[in-house]
Structure formats: structure tokens, C-alpha cells
Design a protein around this motif. Structure first.
Motif, short mmCIF file in Angstrom:
data_model
loop_
_atom_site.label_atom_id
_atom_site.label_comp_id
_atom_site.label_asym_id
_atom_site.label_seq_id
_atom_site.Cartn_x
_atom_site.Cartn_y
_atom_site.Cartn_z
N SER A 56 0.86 -1.17 0.00
CA SER A 56 0.00 0.00 0.00
C SER A 56 0.90 1.22 0.00
O SER A 56 2.08 1.12 0.32
N TYR A 57 0.37 2.38 -0.36
CA TYR A 57 1.20 3.59 -0.37
C TYR A 57 0.34 4.83 -0.25
O TYR A 57 -0.88 4.78 -0.43
N THR A 58 0.99 5.94 0.04
CA THR A 58 0.36 7.26 0.03
C THR A 58 1.41 8.26 -0.43
O THR A 58 2.61 8.00 -0.34
#
Length: 132
Positions: A56-58
Motif C-alpha cells: 500500500s502507499y500514500t
């Protein structure tokens, strides 16, 4: 963070050194004295490969003091090949956009520079897309 603490964490920050549980063979990062899987004592060092994929990432557009000069930047949960999930900045993306499932590899990069008169440079692990 004080200088002695940086030296104590050098192995795990520069080389992804964690532990392996001798009881259940779980790979542990960051290192702990007790295995989170079986509760047994875990003190055997383990060198992770540094390869994994983005879980996951932001993208950070507003960062805390000391990191604001790098905005915007991507931070990801990286699932290592050996199992643990680590949080790290993504680097060397160029024009490539981060994506879930992106294969990545660990690299050592500058994390930040101490703002005080000592001007200490702090390095650690980041992840970049696997070079083709």
C-alpha cells in the motif's frame, strides 16, 4: 534522536537486519527479543534480501519539520519476500507512479539532515523500483 541511538540502529537501517525465531522460523523486523508469532525468545540475526513489493502507499504533500523539503514524496508499506511488512519512503521513481504490487528493492539513502549545529546526516533504508 541522539547519535548513540543512530549507531545502535545502524545494522537494521543500513542492511535490513532483523531476526529469525529459532522456534517457529518466523522472520522478524524490526528486531525484538520475543517472537510476535509464537512468544519464544528470538535473538538470531537475519539479513533480509531487501526485495519485496508495494503493499500500500500514500503520497505525502504536507510533511513534518525536517522532511518538508522533500515533498511531495511517496511512503509505502512494503511486503518483504521473507514476510514482514515495513514502512519506507519510495525513491528513484522518476516519471513512474507508485502502484500496489510494484516490485521494489531496498537502497540506502539520506533520510534527513540534523538541523542543529552538528549537522549530522542521517541515512537509512528506502525502496526503489527494481531496476530492469
Amino acid at each position: 534522536m541522539e547519535i548513540p541511538r543512530h549507531w545502535r540502529l545502524k545494522k537494521q537501517r543500513y542492511g535490513l537486519v532483523g531476526e529469525v525465531c529459532p522456534h517457529c522460523d518466523a522472520k522478524i523486523f524490526p528486531p525484538r527479543d520475543v517472537c510476535p508469532h509464537c512468544g519464544g525468545e528470538a535473538k538470531t540475526a537475519f539479513n533480509f534480501s531487501g526485495r519485496g513489493e508495494v503493499y500500500s502507499y500514500t503520497v505525502m504533500h504536507d510533511a513534518p519539520a525536517g522532511f518538508d523539503q522533500n515533498t511531495p514524496y511517496a511512503v509505502a508499506l512494503v511486503k518483504l519476500e521473507e514476510g514482514p511488512v515495513v514502512t519506507a519512503q519510495l525513491t528513484d521513481l522518476g516519471e513512474e507512479q507508485p502502484r500496489i504490487g510494484m516490485p521494489v528493492e531496498m537502497v540506502t539513502r539520506k533520510i534527513r539532515e540534523d538541523a542543529n549545529e552538528r549537522g549530522m546526516l542521517i541515512y537509512g533504508y528506502k525502496f526503489r523500483p527494481v531496476l530492469r
